[in-house]
Scaffold this motif. Structure first.
Motif, PDB file in Angstrom:
ATOM      1  N   ASN A  56       2.418   2.056  28.779  1.00  0.00           N
ATOM      2  CA  ASN A  56       2.472   2.513  27.398  1.00  0.00           C
ATOM      3  C   ASN A  56       3.502   3.626  27.242  1.00  0.00           C
ATOM      4  OD1 ASN A  56       1.711   2.675  24.678  1.00  0.00           O
ATOM      5  ND2 ASN A  56       0.292   4.342  25.130  1.00  0.00           N
ATOM      6  N   MET A  57       4.434   3.432  26.314  1.00  0.00           N
ATOM      7  CA  MET A  57       5.439   4.442  26.005  1.00  0.00           C
ATOM      8  C   MET A  57       4.924   5.232  24.804  1.00  0.00           C
ATOM      9  SD  MET A  57       9.528   3.959  25.420  1.00  0.00           S
ATOM     10  CE  MET A  57       9.318   2.827  24.069  1.00  0.00           C
ATOM     11  N   THR A  58       4.798   6.547  24.953  1.00  0.00           N
ATOM     12  CA  THR A  58       4.211   7.372  23.903  1.00  0.00           C
ATOM     13  C   THR A  58       5.246   8.128  23.079  1.00  0.00           C
ATOM     14  OG1 THR A  58       3.865   9.157  25.491  1.00  0.00           O
ATOM     15  CG2 THR A  58       2.028   7.653  25.140  1.00  0.00           C
ATOM     16  N   LEU A  59       6.508   8.169  23.541  1.00  0.00           N
ATOM     17  CA  LEU A  59       7.544   8.900  22.828  1.00  0.00           C
ATOM     18  C   LEU A  59       8.908   8.406  23.267  1.00  0.00           C
ATOM     19  CD1 LEU A  59       8.002  12.008  21.366  1.00  0.00           C
ATOM     20  CD2 LEU A  59       8.879  12.355  23.648  1.00  0.00           C
ATOM     21  N   ILE A  60       9.834   8.328  22.328  1.00  0.00           N
ATOM     22  CA  ILE A  60      11.232   8.062  22.676  1.00  0.00           C
ATOM     23  C   ILE A  60      12.113   8.760  21.641  1.00  0.00           C
ATOM     24  CG2 ILE A  60      11.249   5.869  21.410  1.00  0.00           C
ATOM     25  CD1 ILE A  60      13.399   4.913  23.459  1.00  0.00           C
ATOM     26  N   TYR A  61      13.157   9.398  22.121  1.00  0.00           N
ATOM     27  CA  TYR A  61      14.173   9.935  21.222  1.00  0.00           C
ATOM     28  C   TYR A  61      15.493   9.995  21.974  1.00  0.00           C
ATOM     29  CZ  TYR A  61      13.250  14.638  23.178  1.00  0.00           C
ATOM     30  OH  TYR A  61      13.087  15.715  23.996  1.00  0.00           O
ATOM     31  N   SER A  62      16.577  10.187  21.217  1.00  0.00           N
ATOM     32  CA  SER A  62      17.906  10.197  21.819  1.00  0.00           C
ATOM     33  C   SER A  62      18.643  11.475  21.460  1.00  0.00           C
ATOM     34  CB  SER A  62      18.713   8.983  21.339  1.00  0.00           C
ATOM     35  OG  SER A  62      18.884   9.037  19.940  1.00  0.00           O
ATOM     36  N   ARG A  63      19.569  11.834  22.312  1.00  0.00           N
ATOM     37  CA  ARG A  63      20.432  12.990  22.112  1.00  0.00           C
ATOM     38  C   ARG A  63      21.848  12.599  22.542  1.00  0.00           C
ATOM     39  NH1 ARG A  63      17.280  14.608  19.108  1.00  0.00           N
ATOM     40  NH2 ARG A  63      15.797  16.268  19.403  1.00  0.00           N
ATOM     41  N   PRO A  64      22.876  13.030  21.806  1.00  0.00           N
ATOM     42  CA  PRO A  64      24.249  12.731  22.226  1.00  0.00           C
ATOM     43  C   PRO A  64      24.545  13.341  23.597  1.00  0.00           C
ATOM     44  CG  PRO A  64      24.184  13.660  20.003  1.00  0.00           C
ATOM     45  CD  PRO A  64      22.812  13.787  20.563  1.00  0.00           C
ATOM     46  N   THR A  65      25.344  12.638  24.399  1.00  0.00           N
ATOM     47  CA  THR A  65      25.677  13.139  25.735  1.00  0.00           C
ATOM     48  C   THR A  65      26.768  14.197  25.715  1.00  0.00           C
ATOM     49  OG1 THR A  65      27.386  11.487  26.139  1.00  0.00           O
ATOM     50  CG2 THR A  65      25.132  10.926  26.825  1.00  0.00           C
ATOM     51  N   ARG A  66      27.564  14.238  24.668  1.00  0.00           N
ATOM     52  CA  ARG A  66      28.729  15.117  24.549  1.00  0.00           C
ATOM     53  C   ARG A  66      29.850  14.717  25.505  1.00  0.00           C
ATOM     54  NH1 ARG A  66      26.136  21.126  23.713  1.00  0.00           N
ATOM     55  NH2 ARG A  66      24.858  20.571  21.938  1.00  0.00           N
ATOM     56  N   LEU A  67      29.660  13.644  26.261  1.00  0.00           N
ATOM     57  CA  LEU A  67      30.707  13.173  27.171  1.00  0.00           C
ATOM     58  C   LEU A  67      31.718  12.317  26.429  1.00  0.00           C
ATOM     59  CD1 LEU A  67      28.465  12.218  30.209  1.00  0.00           C
ATOM     60  CD2 LEU A  67      29.788  14.305  29.881  1.00  0.00           C
ATOM     61  N   SER A  68      31.232  11.489  25.522  1.00  0.00           N
ATOM     62  CA  SER A  68      32.104  10.663  24.700  1.00  0.00           C
ATOM     63  C   SER A  68      31.338  10.235  23.459  1.00  0.00           C
ATOM     64  CB  SER A  68      32.602   9.445  25.489  1.00  0.00           C
ATOM     65  OG  SER A  68      31.530   8.589  25.797  1.00  0.00           O
ATOM     66  N   PRO A  69      32.044   9.909  22.390  1.00  0.00           N
ATOM     67  CA  PRO A  69      31.346   9.488  21.170  1.00  0.00           C
ATOM     68  C   PRO A  69      30.498   8.243  21.415  1.00  0.00           C
ATOM     69  CG  PRO A  69      33.680   9.895  20.749  1.00  0.00           C
ATOM     70  CD  PRO A  69      33.479   9.941  22.237  1.00  0.00           C
ATOM     71  N   TRP A  70      29.364   8.190  20.781  1.00  0.00           N
ATOM     72  CA  TRP A  70      28.449   7.055  20.793  1.00  0.00           C
ATOM     73  C   TRP A  70      27.743   6.845  22.129  1.00  0.00           C
ATOM     74  CZ3 TRP A  70      27.877   6.807  15.973  1.00  0.00           C
ATOM     75  CH2 TRP A  70      28.960   6.936  15.111  1.00  0.00           C
TER      76      TRP A  70
END
Length: 109
Positions: A56-70
């Motif tokens: 069971n996955m209870t949370l997911i979110y994303s953050r930019p890596t700042r290494l390259s766009p997208w």
């Protein structure tokens, strides 16, 4: 100061974390941080080992890596039960970076 009542949708909960340099080998939850290639279906493939084992996955979110766009880091919280270690090993095939950030128990008050 006037108190405003009745603005919440229901019961509210606040999460607190205790942070330590000493890692834990066990716990009922685990946090994974990973990155995937910027191609169609990459996130789907990376999360497949978790889903295929019924974790069971209870949370997911994303953050930019700042290494390259997208490019993004994904942070996932899962219930750390049987099969998680195997899922993490399989996820490595589909990720460009993967780290188990920690394991912890949830304290319910």
């Amino acid at each position: 100061m006037e108190k405003i009542c009745g603005v919440e949708d229901g019961e509210s909960y606040t999460r607190f974390a205790v942070i330590s340099r000493a890692g834990r080998e066990s716990g009922e939850r685990a946090v994974l941080i990973f990155a995937v290639p910027n191609v169609a279906g990459a996130l789907y493939k990376a999360l497949g080992p978790i889903a295929n084992r019924g974790i069971n996955m209870t949370l997911i979110y994303s953050r930019p890596t700042r290494l390259s766009p997208w490019d993004y880091y994904f942070v996932v919280e899962v219930e750390a039960g049987e099969g998680l270690d195997d899922a993490v090993e399989e996820m490595k095939r589909y990720t460009t970076m993967l780290k188990v950030a920690g394991r912890y128990n949830v304290i319910r008050i």
